[in-house]
Design a protein around this motif. Structure first.
Motif, PDB file in Angstrom:
ATOM      1  N   GLU A 123      19.688   7.136  17.979  1.00  0.00           N
ATOM      2  CA  GLU A 123      20.298   7.630  18.661  1.00  0.00           C
ATOM      3  C   GLU A 123      19.371   8.025  20.668  1.00  0.00           C
ATOM      4  O   GLU A 123      18.429   8.651  20.287  1.00  0.00           O
ATOM      5  CB  GLU A 123      19.935   9.724  17.537  1.00  0.00           C
ATOM      6  CG  GLU A 123      20.457   9.929  16.680  1.00  0.00           C
ATOM      7  CD  GLU A 123      21.847  10.679  17.002  1.00  0.00           C
ATOM      8  OE1 GLU A 123      22.213  10.172  18.041  1.00  0.00           O
ATOM      9  OE2 GLU A 123      22.104  10.773  16.034  1.00  0.00           O
TER      10      GLU A 123
ATOM     11  N   ARG B 282      21.611  13.299  22.074  1.00  0.00           N
ATOM     12  CA  ARG B 282      22.748  13.442  22.227  1.00  0.00           C
ATOM     13  C   ARG B 282      23.689  14.682  22.218  1.00  0.00           C
ATOM     14  O   ARG B 282      24.331  14.822  22.969  1.00  0.00           O
ATOM     15  CB  ARG B 282      24.143  12.272  23.136  1.00  0.00           C
ATOM     16  CG  ARG B 282      24.138  11.373  21.628  1.00  0.00           C
ATOM     17  CD  ARG B 282      24.542   9.836  22.276  1.00  0.00           C
ATOM     18  NE  ARG B 282      24.242   9.313  20.666  1.00  0.00           N
ATOM     19  CZ  ARG B 282      25.282   8.336  20.315  1.00  0.00           C
ATOM     20  NH1 ARG B 282      25.144   7.460  21.685  1.00  0.00           N
ATOM     21  NH2 ARG B 282      24.632   7.837  19.600  1.00  0.00           N
ATOM     22  N   ASN B 283      23.446  14.929  21.196  1.00  0.00           N
ATOM     23  CA  ASN B 283      24.354  15.689  19.823  1.00  0.00           C
ATOM     24  C   ASN B 283      23.725  17.034  20.317  1.00  0.00           C
ATOM     25  O   ASN B 283      23.421  18.115  19.687  1.00  0.00           O
ATOM     26  CB  ASN B 283      24.272  15.805  18.818  1.00  0.00           C
ATOM     27  CG  ASN B 283      24.835  14.031  18.768  1.00  0.00           C
ATOM     28  OD1 ASN B 283      26.318  14.131  19.255  1.00  0.00           O
ATOM     29  ND2 ASN B 283      25.011  13.420  17.980  1.00  0.00           N
TER      30      ASN B 283
END
Length: 215
Positions: A113, A140-141
Motif C-alpha cells: 500500500e 492512499r485510502n
C-alpha cells in the motif's frame, strides 16, 4: 515459513524472490500501541531490516488470534543518519501480510500500500541499544498505521548478512533451517500462537553462526 517470508519481503514487493537483506536487527521489549487500519493489536516481535537495494523496514509480527500470519512492515528508502543516537525513516509504503495472501515459490506475497509517514528509532545499531521506536503512516485510502515500541533495555540482536540471489541448494538449506527451528519450538513446548516469534529469533541466531566454509 513466516520468518522466511519476512526476510524475502523487500524483493517480493518489487520483483521475484531475491534474498537481498544485508542487515537484520531484533528488538526486545513491549509494543505499547499498535494500530493497523483502525484496529488495535499487541505484538509478538519487532525487527528492523535493511536491503542491498537501500530500503529499510520496521516489521511487526502482530498478536492476532484470528491470523497467526498477520505481519506488517513500515517501509521506505534509507536516509543518512544525522545523529548517532537517532534514526529516522521516511515511509513510502506499507507491506501487509496475512494468511490469505497469494504465494510465490511457497512464500506469501505482501499487499503493498503506497503510504506517507515516518518512523523514528531512538538508539544506535553500533551500540546495539535502542530505547524506543515510533511509526505513523497513512495509505492512499486514508487508512492509518501506528507503532509505539518501548525497549526492555536488552541489547538488540544484530546480524549482518552476506546475500545474493540464492541457488536452489541454498534455498533447500534455508528450508531445513526453518524446519529445525520449528522442531526446537516443539521441543520447547512453545504455544502455537508464539511459534512465529520463536522461529524469527531462531533463524536470526542461525544467521549469525559461521558456515562450514567460514570455519
Amino acid at each position: 515459513m513466516i520468518a522466511a517470508a519476512i526476510l524475502c519481503w523487500p524483493a517480493l514487493a518489487t520483483a521475484g524472490p531475491v534474498y537481498d537483506v544485508d542487515l537484520y536487527a531484533l528488538m526486545s521489549g513491549t509494543c505499547r500501541n499498535v494500530n493497523i487500519a483502525g484496529r488495535s493489536y499487541t505484538c509478538k516481535a519487532v525487527a528492523y531490516f535493511h536491503t542491498l537495494r537501500g530500503r529499510s523496514e520496521f516489521t511487526v509480527v502482530l498478536d492476532d488470534p484470528a491470523d497467526n500470519s498477520h505481519i506488517v512492515s513500515f517501509s521506505g528508502e534509507s536516509s543518512p543518519r544525522t545523529q548517532d543516537n537517532l534514526f529516522e525513516l521516511a515511509v513510502d509504503r506499507m507491506l501487509l501480510k496475512s494468511s490469505d495472501r497469494p504465494r510465490v515459490d511457497g512464500l506469501p506475497v505482501p499487499l503493498v500500500e503506497a503510504s506517507t509517514g515516518s518512523c523514528r528509532q531512538v538508539g544506535s545499531f553500533v551500540t546495539r541499544q535502542v530505547s524506543s521506536i515510533t511509526c505513523a503512516a497513512t495509505d492512499r485510502n486514508g487508512k492509518t498505521y501506528e507503532l509505539n515500541f518501548q525497549s526492555d533495555g536488552s541489547p538488540m540482536t544484530l546480524r549482518r548478512l552476506r546475500q545474493s540471489s540464492l541457488p536452489s541448494e541454498r534455498q533447500r538449506a534455508r528450508q531445513v533451517a526453518q524446519l529445525e527451528c520449528r522442531l526446537k519450538a516443539r521441543a520447547a513446548k512453545v504455544l502455537p500462537r508464539d511459534t512465529p516469534a520463536f522461529v524469527i529469533r531462531c533463524l536470526g541466531e542461525d544467521d549469525g553462526k559461521p558456515s562450514d566454509e567460514q570455519r
